[in-house]
Write a protein that holds these residues in place. Structure first.
Motif, mmCIF file in Angstrom:
data_model
loop_
_atom_site.group_PDB
_atom_site.id
_atom_site.type_symbol
_atom_site.label_atom_id
_atom_site.label_comp_id
_atom_site.label_asym_id
_atom_site.label_seq_id
_atom_site.Cartn_x
_atom_site.Cartn_y
_atom_site.Cartn_z
ATOM 1 N N UNK A 73 -7.191 16.919 1.203
ATOM 2 C CA UNK A 73 -6.063 17.650 1.767
ATOM 3 C C UNK A 73 -5.364 16.778 2.800
ATOM 4 N N UNK A 74 -4.124 17.115 3.112
ATOM 5 C CA UNK A 74 -3.402 16.372 4.144
ATOM 6 C C UNK A 74 -2.512 17.333 4.932
ATOM 7 N N UNK A 75 -2.149 16.910 6.141
ATOM 8 C CA UNK A 75 -1.372 17.742 7.053
ATOM 9 C C UNK A 75 -0.074 17.029 7.409
ATOM 10 N N UNK A 76 1.027 17.731 7.260
ATOM 11 C CA UNK A 76 2.323 17.151 7.616
ATOM 12 C C UNK A 76 2.301 16.677 9.066
ATOM 13 N N UNK A 77 2.888 15.503 9.280
ATOM 14 C CA UNK A 77 2.957 14.936 10.624
ATOM 15 C C UNK A 77 1.886 13.894 10.896
ATOM 16 N N UNK A 78 0.864 13.837 10.048
ATOM 17 C CA UNK A 78 -0.190 12.838 10.243
ATOM 18 C C UNK A 78 0.171 11.509 9.579
ATOM 19 N N UNK A 79 -0.601 10.491 9.951
ATOM 20 C CA UNK A 79 -0.511 9.174 9.313
ATOM 21 C C UNK A 79 -1.921 8.775 8.866
ATOM 22 N N UNK B 177 4.846 8.808 7.902
ATOM 23 C CA UNK B 177 4.427 10.146 8.294
ATOM 24 C C UNK B 177 4.326 11.030 7.058
ATOM 25 N N UNK B 178 3.220 11.736 6.950
ATOM 26 C CA UNK B 178 3.028 12.648 5.824
ATOM 27 C C UNK B 178 3.984 13.830 6.000
ATOM 28 N N UNK B 179 4.799 14.088 4.970
ATOM 29 C CA UNK B 179 5.843 15.099 5.054
ATOM 30 C C UNK B 179 5.406 16.469 4.540
ATOM 31 N N UNK B 180 4.262 16.519 3.858
ATOM 32 C CA UNK B 180 3.834 17.770 3.251
ATOM 33 C C UNK B 180 2.399 18.089 3.632
ATOM 34 N N UNK B 181 2.145 19.365 3.810
ATOM 35 C CA UNK B 181 0.772 19.835 3.961
ATOM 36 C C UNK B 181 0.278 20.262 2.587
ATOM 37 N N UNK C 211 0.875 -1.176 0.000
ATOM 38 C CA UNK C 211 0.000 0.000 0.000
ATOM 39 C C UNK C 211 0.908 1.221 0.000
ATOM 40 N N UNK C 212 0.662 2.187 -0.902
ATOM 41 C CA UNK C 212 1.644 3.241 -1.109
ATOM 42 C C UNK C 212 0.993 4.596 -1.343
ATOM 43 N N UNK C 213 1.685 5.647 -0.844
ATOM 44 C CA UNK C 213 1.419 6.999 -1.304
ATOM 45 C C UNK C 213 1.993 7.154 -2.711
ATOM 46 N N UNK C 214 1.439 8.077 -3.459
ATOM 47 C CA UNK C 214 1.985 8.368 -4.783
ATOM 48 C C UNK C 214 1.676 9.815 -5.131
ATOM 49 N N UNK C 215 2.522 10.403 -5.961
ATOM 50 C CA UNK C 215 2.260 11.762 -6.432
ATOM 51 C C UNK C 215 2.782 12.829 -5.502
ATOM 52 N N UNK C 216 2.026 13.919 -5.364
ATOM 53 C CA UNK C 216 2.478 15.124 -4.657
ATOM 54 C C UNK C 216 2.994 14.851 -3.252
ATOM 55 N N UNK C 217 2.386 13.922 -2.548
ATOM 56 C CA UNK C 217 2.730 13.724 -1.142
ATOM 57 C C UNK C 217 4.093 13.059 -0.966
ATOM 58 N N UNK C 218 4.639 12.438 -2.002
ATOM 59 C CA UNK C 218 5.955 11.810 -1.893
ATOM 60 C C UNK C 218 7.040 12.883 -1.949
ATOM 61 N N UNK C 219 8.225 12.524 -1.501
ATOM 62 C CA UNK C 219 9.312 13.509 -1.407
ATOM 63 C C UNK C 219 9.668 14.097 -2.764
ATOM 64 N N UNK C 220 9.581 13.260 -3.816
ATOM 65 C CA UNK C 220 9.921 13.741 -5.152
ATOM 66 C C UNK C 220 8.685 14.102 -5.966
#
Length: 389
Positions: free
Chosen positions: A370-376, A313-317, A279-288
């Protein structure tokens, strides 16, 4: 006058009691040979086939039900009972239902769809039963008629096309074998047609195993290990059957299960592939901000059937739009683009009130979240619910 009437009524009642008829178990019940017995009958151009009979000899007229049976065999073997329960001795058998039943019988006898249309004799008999005022069968009153026939029935292929199932439910030890709480497998986007269905879900499989079905029911159509036509995927070697015929694992844990249901004649062939549940994040929320699987953004996998998959941990808001960015999540299913197995938790929920996972499936684009940095993100694939924290 009143005295005379009273005497007459008494006499009448006394006479009736003395002459009440006695119920006898019937020994005679005649189904009449149809008037069109020798004529050509085309079921596809008919609304009904009329049959008539006499009432069984109960020794008096009685409320009676009649059930018509039809067969392609003169001995009435493998006969099919029609669904209508008649209450008169004139019975109009639905031609479409009759044609479908006869088609099924011919297929069971070895015919194929290419053998239709065909001209065949069709045999009938009727089962009669006396019923009481509550509609219940009176014991000892059942009787079966003689057999009659229509000798020249034109039978076209009369079954609807077999279509690959689009809804499949999973149950197993992970949810106490409860169909009511069974998760629904998710269609792969663009992976659905009348002849083949591709479905996926993440599921916990142990030694007790799982089964799946197109209905939330133990209706005899559930698919276990023995009903699979093939087992594939990277983890196929861990999948086996047990004495109950369940799909089990020699290495209990979580699997990404991919079911391919394919129409094969009048049957459905089921292949199941098993992979590690990525299960993976993809797109804007990833570091690249990458739209591929190169970033190490896998969710952690729980150790038990009731555990939550937990995101990094989500790195970006992100504001939740297509310009600056939004949260997007998927599973990595070999052979498919990420957006064909995408899902999201919407509306955003907290731990105390998890909400149902919103799977893209065959639908259009998903809600932007939307997402908030620091959340899971937390996801329970046994209950298909999740939250953010």
């Amino acid at each position: 006058m009143l005295l005379v009437c009273g005497l007459l009524m008494f006499t009448s009642c006394s006479d009736d009691n003395d002459s009440n008829p006695t119920l006898q178990s019937p020994t005679t019940f005649v189904l009449n040979q149809p008037t069109l017995a020798q004529s050509a009958v085309n079921l596809s151009r008919s609304s009904y086939v009329r049959l008539t009979c006499s009432q069984p000899d109960y020794s008096f007229p009685a409320a009676t039900t009649y059930v018509v049976e039809a067969s392609i065999n003169p001995d009435m073997s493998d006969a099919t009972a029609m669904s209508t329960i008649f209450t008169t001795t004139e019975m109009d058998v639905d031609a479409a239902e009759l044609a479908a039943a006869l088609t099924q019988q011919e297929l069971a006898a070895g015919k194929t769809e290419e053998d239709f249309p065909m001209v065949i004799p069709v045999y009938f008999r009727v089962k009669a039963s006396m019923v009481n005022s509550a509609g219940e069968t009176v014991p000892g009153t059942d009787i079966v008629s003689n057999i009659v026939s229509l000798d020249n029935v034109n039978l076209a292929f009369s079954l609807a096309p077999v279509v690959a199932p689009q809804t499949v439910y999973l149950t197993g030890a992970f949810n106490g074998w409860d169909w009511e709480t069974a998760p629904t497998m998710v269609p792969v986007y663009d992976g659905i047609s009348d002849t083949e269905t591709n479905l996926w879900h993440i599921v916990y499989i142990d030694e007790a195993g799982i089964k799946f079905n197109t209905a939330r029911d133990w209706d005899g159509n559930q698919i276990g290990f023995n009903e699979l036509t093939a087992v594939g995927g990277d983890l196929a070697g861990e999948i086996q059957g047990n004495s109950d015929g369940n799909i089990c694992s020699s290495n209990p844990g979580w699997y990404l299960m991919h079911v391919v249901a394919t129409v094969s004649g009048r049957d459905i062939a089921y292949k199941a592939n098993f992979y590690a549940p990525q299960v993976r994040f993809i797109g804007w929320v990833t570091s690249a901000a990458a739209w591929n699987f190169e970033d190490d953004v896998d969710f952690t996998v729980p150790t038990d059937a009731n555990g939550y998959f937990v995101s990094p941990e989500i790195q970006k808001t992100l504001p939740g739009d297509d310009v600056t960015g939004c949260l997007r999540v998927c599973v990595q299913l070999p052979g498919y683009d990420w957006w064909k197995t995408e899902f999201i938790i919407f509306p955003p929920a907290e731990e105390s009130k998890p909400v149902a996972v919103s799977y893209r499936g065959t639908d259009g684009d998903q809600e932007r979240v939307a997402c908030t940095a620091g959340q899971h993100m937390y996801i329970n694939f046994s209950t298909d619910k999740g939250y953010y924290k």
